[in-house]
Design a protein around this motif. Structure first.
Motif, PDB file in Angstrom:
ATOM      1  N   TYR A   2       0.832  -1.215   0.000  1.00 53.58           N
ATOM      2  CA  TYR A   2       0.000   0.000   0.000  1.00 53.58           C
ATOM      3  C   TYR A   2       0.868   1.267   0.000  1.00 53.58           C
ATOM      4  CZ  TYR A   2      -3.993  -3.009   0.976  1.00 53.58           C
ATOM      5  OH  TYR A   2      -4.972  -3.974   0.893  1.00 53.58           O
ATOM      6  N   ALA A   3       2.022   1.205   0.682  1.00 59.42           N
ATOM      7  CA  ALA A   3       2.914   2.363   0.690  1.00 59.42           C
ATOM      8  C   ALA A   3       3.462   2.652  -0.706  1.00 59.42           C
ATOM      9  CB  ALA A   3       4.066   2.125   1.669  1.00 59.42           C
ATOM     10  N   THR A   4       3.846   1.615  -1.445  1.00 59.55           N
ATOM     11  CA  THR A   4       4.346   1.832  -2.804  1.00 59.55           C
ATOM     12  C   THR A   4       3.251   2.359  -3.725  1.00 59.55           C
ATOM     13  OG1 THR A   4       3.911  -0.501  -3.316  1.00 59.55           O
ATOM     14  CG2 THR A   4       6.124   0.078  -2.565  1.00 59.55           C
ATOM     15  N   ILE A   5       2.032   1.892  -3.533  1.00 56.47           N
ATOM     16  CA  ILE A   5       0.917   2.417  -4.338  1.00 56.47           C
ATOM     17  C   ILE A   5       0.677   3.885  -4.012  1.00 56.47           C
ATOM     18  CG2 ILE A   5      -1.584   2.267  -4.670  1.00 56.47           C
ATOM     19  CD1 ILE A   5      -1.347  -0.746  -4.486  1.00 56.47           C
ATOM     20  N   ALA A   6       0.779   4.233  -2.729  1.00 55.70           N
ATOM     21  CA  ALA A   6       0.595   5.637  -2.356  1.00 55.70           C
ATOM     22  C   ALA A   6       1.666   6.511  -2.989  1.00 55.70           C
ATOM     23  CB  ALA A   6       0.630   5.764  -0.828  1.00 55.70           C
ATOM     24  N   VAL A   7       2.902   6.024  -3.020  1.00 58.51           N
ATOM     25  CA  VAL A   7       3.976   6.782  -3.671  1.00 58.51           C
ATOM     26  C   VAL A   7       3.672   6.952  -5.152  1.00 58.51           C
ATOM     27  CG1 VAL A   7       6.424   6.775  -4.279  1.00 58.51           C
ATOM     28  CG2 VAL A   7       5.715   6.098  -1.991  1.00 58.51           C
ATOM     29  N   GLY A   8       3.207   5.879  -5.797  1.00 59.95           N
ATOM     30  CA  GLY A   8       2.872   5.964  -7.210  1.00 59.95           C
ATOM     31  C   GLY A   8       1.762   6.952  -7.501  1.00 59.95           C
ATOM     32  N   VAL A   9       0.733   6.977  -6.652  1.00 59.96           N
ATOM     33  CA  VAL A   9      -0.379   7.918  -6.845  1.00 59.96           C
ATOM     34  C   VAL A   9       0.103   9.360  -6.690  1.00 59.96           C
ATOM     35  CG1 VAL A   9      -2.579   8.693  -5.884  1.00 59.96           C
ATOM     36  CG2 VAL A   9      -2.142   6.255  -6.175  1.00 59.96           C
ATOM     37  N   VAL A  10       0.926   9.608  -5.674  1.00 55.21           N
ATOM     38  CA  VAL A  10       1.438  10.966  -5.463  1.00 55.21           C
ATOM     39  C   VAL A  10       2.291  11.408  -6.649  1.00 55.21           C
ATOM     40  CG1 VAL A  10       2.956  12.363  -4.019  1.00 55.21           C
ATOM     41  CG2 VAL A  10       1.335  10.796  -2.955  1.00 55.21           C
ATOM     42  N   LEU A  11       3.154  10.523  -7.130  1.00 51.30           N
ATOM     43  CA  LEU A  11       3.988  10.863  -8.277  1.00 51.30           C
ATOM     44  C   LEU A  11       3.145  11.103  -9.523  1.00 51.30           C
ATOM     45  CD1 LEU A  11       7.031   8.435  -7.870  1.00 51.30           C
ATOM     46  CD2 LEU A  11       7.026  10.917  -7.612  1.00 51.30           C
ATOM     47  N   ALA A  12       2.087  10.323  -9.692  1.00 48.43           N
ATOM     48  CA  ALA A  12       1.221  10.529 -10.859  1.00 48.43           C
ATOM     49  C   ALA A  12       0.539  11.891 -10.810  1.00 48.43           C
ATOM     50  CB  ALA A  12       0.174   9.410 -10.922  1.00 48.43           C
ATOM     51  N   VAL A  13       0.056  12.281  -9.644  1.00 49.56           N
ATOM     52  CA  VAL A  13      -0.592  13.592  -9.499  1.00 49.56           C
ATOM     53  C   VAL A  13       0.403  14.710  -9.782  1.00 49.56           C
ATOM     54  CG1 VAL A  13      -1.698  15.151  -7.863  1.00 49.56           C
ATOM     55  CG2 VAL A  13      -2.326  12.735  -7.895  1.00 49.56           C
ATOM     56  N   LEU A  14       1.609  14.602  -9.218  1.00 51.09           N
ATOM     57  CA  LEU A  14       2.619  15.632  -9.442  1.00 51.09           C
ATOM     58  C   LEU A  14       3.057  15.676 -10.903  1.00 51.09           C
ATOM     59  CD1 LEU A  14       4.862  15.140  -6.282  1.00 51.09           C
ATOM     60  CD2 LEU A  14       3.218  16.974  -6.700  1.00 51.09           C
ATOM     61  N   ALA A  15       3.187  14.497 -11.531  1.00 50.75           N
ATOM     62  CA  ALA A  15       3.620  14.457 -12.926  1.00 50.75           C
ATOM     63  C   ALA A  15       2.582  15.078 -13.845  1.00 50.75           C
ATOM     64  CB  ALA A  15       3.903  13.015 -13.335  1.00 50.75           C
ATOM     65  N   LEU A  16       1.301  14.814 -13.601  1.00 53.63           N
ATOM     66  CA  LEU A  16       0.246  15.398 -14.434  1.00 53.63           C
ATOM     67  C   LEU A  16       0.116  16.898 -14.195  1.00 53.63           C
ATOM     68  CD1 LEU A  16      -2.469  12.603 -14.139  1.00 53.63           C
ATOM     69  CD2 LEU A  16      -1.035  13.126 -16.116  1.00 53.63           C
ATOM     70  N   ALA A  17       0.360  17.317 -12.955  1.00 53.62           N
ATOM     71  CA  ALA A  17       0.297  18.751 -12.667  1.00 53.62           C
ATOM     72  C   ALA A  17       1.470  19.487 -13.318  1.00 53.62           C
ATOM     73  CB  ALA A  17       0.296  18.985 -11.158  1.00 53.62           C
ATOM     74  N   GLY A  18       2.607  18.813 -13.419  1.00 51.70           N
ATOM     75  CA  GLY A  18       3.766  19.419 -14.077  1.00 51.70           C
ATOM     76  C   GLY A  18       4.236  20.673 -13.379  1.00 51.70           C
ATOM     77  N   ASP A  19       4.441  21.715 -14.168  1.00 51.79           N
ATOM     78  CA  ASP A  19       4.957  22.966 -13.630  1.00 51.79           C
ATOM     79  C   ASP A  19       3.969  23.639 -12.682  1.00 51.79           C
ATOM     80  OD1 ASP A  19       7.230  22.586 -15.107  1.00 51.79           O
ATOM     81  OD2 ASP A  19       6.500  23.755 -16.820  1.00 51.79           O
ATOM     82  N   ARG A  20       2.698  23.263 -12.797  1.00 52.49           N
ATOM     83  CA  ARG A  20       1.701  23.863 -11.900  1.00 52.49           C
ATOM     84  C   ARG A  20       1.877  23.399 -10.457  1.00 52.49           C
ATOM     85  NH1 ARG A  20      -3.512  22.195 -15.241  1.00 52.49           N
ATOM     86  NH2 ARG A  20      -2.164  20.355 -15.463  1.00 52.49           N
TER      87      ARG A  20
END
Length: 342
Positions: free
Chosen positions: A66-84
Motif C-alpha cells: 500500500y505504501a508503494t501504491i501511495a507513492v505511485g499515486v502521489v507521483l502521478a498527481v505531481l507528474a500530471l500537474a507538471g509545472d503547476r
C-alpha cells in the motif's frame, strides 16, 4: 468571406494546438514513468503470494504494498500537474531517473526473496522486513545510532584538530618538518585498526580506546593535506605581507592557513571516511553500544533483517555527515568562491 472564415478556423486550430503543446511540455513524463513503476511494484507485492519458508508469511507485506501504491499515486498527481505543482516538481526532477530505478530494484529484491525464495532465508530478507525492524526495534537502533554519532564526533573532532595543528606546524617550521615529518610518514600509513589491541590495553576504558583509534585514523590525512597546503602557499604572499609590516603570527594565521584551507577540507573528507571504518571495527570489539555493536548482535542472533536495517542507517548517517561537511566548507570558503574548483 469564405477565405476569411477558413483563415480564422485555421488560426484558432493553430492556437489550440500551440496550447496543447504547452500543456504537454508541462507534464513531467519521467514522473509518469516513475508512477507506473511504483504502482506496478505495489501490484506485485499485494497480488503475488509470498513463498512460505519456515514461517507463515513475511510481516508488513500489505503495508509495504500500500505504501508503494501511495507513492505511485502521489507521483502521478505531481507528474500530471507538471509545472503547476511548483517547487515540489522542481526539486524532484533531478531525481527522476532514480525514482524510476528505485522501484525496479525493489521489485527485483522482492521477487527474489519473498515471492520466489531464490535468495534463501534468513540470510536474505525482503524489503518489508526492514519496515518490521524500524517499527518494532526503533528504540534499540536509535540508541545505537546516538552512541555511534557521539563516538564519531568526539574522535573526529580530536583527530581533525590534532591533524590540523601537526600539519600546519610541519608545513611552516623546517625544524618541526625535519623531526615530525619522517615519523608521520612511517607511522601514518599503519591502519588504525591494527593498533586495536594496544589501544584497549593502555586506554582507561573501551570508549577512550575507540575515541583514540578514530582520532588516529582522522589525524593522518588531515595532517598530510594541511602540511601540503601550507607548504605550497605562494612565497610572494609572504613577501607582500612582510613589506606591510606583518608579524610571524599574522603570516601563519592570516596568510598560510587561509590559503591552505581547501587542502584542509580535502583531508577532513578523507578522514571522515577513515573514521567511519574504524568506528564500526572499534564498536564490534569492545564498545557496549553503537551501530557496530548492533551489527554484531544481529549477526549473533541471525537477525539479518536487523543487520540490513543498521547498514542502511549507517549509510544515511555517513552521507548526512558528508553533506554537513560540504555545507561547512562552502561557508568557510565563501570568500574563495570562483577561484577554487571542487
Amino acid at each position: 468571406m469564405t477565405t476569411t472564415t477558413t483563415n480564422d478556423v485555421l488560426l484558432r486550430a493553430g492556437q489550440a494546438g500551440l496550447f496543447e503543446g504547452v500543456r504537454a511540455v508541462g507534464v513531467w513524463r519521467t514522473g509518469l514513468l516513475a508512477a507506473v513503476t511504483w504502482l506496478l511494484l505495489g501490484a506485485i507485492t499485494l497480488r503475488w503470494p509470498n513463498k512460505e519458508v519456515g514461517f507463515s508469511d513475511w510481516a508488513y507485506t500489505d503495508e509495504f504494498g500500500y505504501a508503494t501504491i501511495a507513492v505511485g499515486v502521489v507521483l502521478a498527481v505531481l507528474a500530471l500537474a507538471g509545472d503547476r505543482a511548483g517547487r515540489i516538481v522542481h526539486l524532484l526532477r533531478p531525481a527522476g531517473q532514480w525514482l524510476v530505478a528505485a522501484p525496479l530494484l525493489l521489485g527485483v529484491w522482492e521477487i527474489l526473496t519473498a515471492k520466489l525464495g531464490v535468495l534463501p532465508s534468513p540470510f536474505f530478507a525482503p524489503p518489508q522486513s526492514l519496515i518490521e525492524v524500524y517499527s518494532e526495534d526503533w528504540s534499540r537502533l536509535g540508541i545505537s545510532t546516538a552512541y555511534s554519532l557521539r563516538l564519531l564526533v568526539h574522535g573526529f573532532a580530536a583527530g581533525g584538530l590534532v591533524g590540523f595543528l601537526v600539519g600546519a606546524t610541519i608545513g611552516w617550521s623546517r625544524v618541526a618538518g625535519y623531526w615530525v615529518h619522517p615519523v608521520l610518514r612511517f607511522l601514518g600509513p599503519v591502519p588504525a585498526s591494527a593498533l586495536l589491541p594496544l589501544a584497549f590495553f593502555f586506554a582507561p576504558s573501551s570508549y577512550a580506546a575507540a575515541v583514540f583509534l578514530i582520532a588516529l585514523a582522522t589525524a593522518f590525512p588531515v595532517a598530510v593535506l594541511t602540511w601540503s597546503g601550507v607548504a605550497s602557499v605562494n612565497k610572494s604572499y609572504y613577501d607582500v605581507a612582510r613589506t606591510l609590516g606583518a608579524s610571524e603570527w599574522f603570516l601563519i594565521l592570516r596568510v598560510a592557513i587561509p590559503a591552505a584551507l581547501p587542502q584542509v577540507f580535502v583531508g577532513l573528507f578523507m578522514g571522515l571516511g577513515a573514521a567511519f571504518s574504524v568506528l564500526v571495527t572499534a564498536e564490534m570489539m569492545g564498545v557496549k553500544a553503537g551501530l557496530g555493536w548492533y551489527l554484531q548482535w544481529s549477526q549473533g542472533w541471525a537477525a539479518y533483517s536487523n543487520m540490513y536495517a543498521a547498514l542502511i542507517v549507517m549509510a544515511i548517517l555517513c552521507s548526512s555527515l558528508i553533506t554537513l561537511l560540504f555545507k561547512v566548507r562552502d561557508r568557510a570558503l565563501s570568500w574563495q568562491k570562483g577561484t577554487v574548483k571542487w
